[in-house]
Design an enzyme around this catalytic site. Structure first.
Site, short mmCIF file in Angstrom:
data_model
loop_
_atom_site.label_atom_id
_atom_site.label_comp_id
_atom_site.label_asym_id
_atom_site.label_seq_id
_atom_site.Cartn_x
_atom_site.Cartn_y
_atom_site.Cartn_z
N THR A 1 42.65 43.40 32.00
CA THR A 1 42.04 42.38 31.15
C THR A 1 40.71 41.97 31.76
O THR A 1 40.41 42.27 32.90
CB THR A 1 42.95 41.14 31.01
OG1 THR A 1 43.26 40.64 32.31
CG2 THR A 1 44.22 41.46 30.26
N VAL B 127 37.84 40.44 33.67
CA VAL B 127 37.71 39.86 35.02
C VAL B 127 38.73 40.39 36.02
O VAL B 127 38.43 40.60 37.18
CB VAL B 127 37.74 38.30 35.01
CG1 VAL B 127 37.56 37.74 36.42
CG2 VAL B 127 36.69 37.70 34.10
N CYS B 128 39.96 40.67 35.60
CA CYS B 128 41.03 41.07 36.53
C CYS B 128 40.66 42.23 37.45
O CYS B 128 40.87 42.13 38.66
CB CYS B 128 42.32 41.37 35.79
SG CYS B 128 43.02 39.92 35.01
N PRO B 129 40.13 43.34 36.92
CA PRO B 129 39.83 44.46 37.82
C PRO B 129 38.88 44.09 38.95
O PRO B 129 39.07 44.49 40.09
CB PRO B 129 39.23 45.52 36.90
CG PRO B 129 39.79 45.20 35.55
CD PRO B 129 39.89 43.70 35.52
N LEU C 133 40.81 41.89 41.56
CA LEU C 133 41.79 42.67 42.31
C LEU C 133 41.10 43.58 43.33
O LEU C 133 41.57 43.73 44.46
CB LEU C 133 42.67 43.47 41.37
CG LEU C 133 43.55 42.63 40.43
CD1 LEU C 133 44.26 43.51 39.42
CD2 LEU C 133 44.54 41.79 41.21
#
Length: 149
Positions: free
Chosen positions: A45, A47-49, A52
């Site tokens: 989704t 921003v998530c990558p 992480l």
């Protein structure tokens, strides 16, 4: 609503992916250690990558400080592939326990929690899902919490 700061880590038992294999992680695995619980809405989704990867790039620094990082999403454990433990919370048990579950969407807000070796939550931050976090700032906060302890 009760404050989460200095509350006890909730009991849990979930599936996780780490270092190429699946395993079970529970509250018992966290006892006696510093731990970060890094909630995010879902893999891939917005921003998530980047978040992480930012945490992954600093993972060795967290480890050198004696801190284990646990990322948590409501995805299954079959989609998680990164070097620190990635906890699967498809039933939302952890997301609800930490107060980050968005019930109508079935996913979590971006929440960051630091648990000390006694199992008490020392840092609790929750933000809307379109606002990213910074691993350098998290490192600074962990260092401050450890200094105070």
């Amino acid at each position: 609503m009760e404050p989460i700061i200095n509350s006890q880590l909730p009991e849990f038992k979930v599936q996780a992916f780490q270092n190429g294999s699946f395993k079970t992680v529970s509250h018992e695995d966290v006892k006696g250690k510093w731990a970060i619980f890094f909630f995010y809405p879902a893999d891939f989704t917005f921003v998530c990558p980047t978040e992480l990867v930012d945490i992954a790039e600093k993972y060795d620094q967290f480890q050198a400080m004696g801190v284990e990082v646990y990322s948590v999403s409501t995805d299954s454990h079959f989609v998680h592939k990164i070097k620190y433990p990635m906890l699967a919370d498809p039933t939302g048990v952890l997301s609800r326990a930490f107060g980050v579950m968005i019930e109508e969407e079935g996913m979590a807000y971006r929440g960051t929690f630091l648990v000390n070796p006694e199992g008490k939550i020392k840092i609790a931050e929750i933000q809307d899902n379109n606002i990213g976090r910074n691993a350098d700032e998290l490192l600074r906060k962990v260092e401050a919490a450890q200094f105070v302890a």
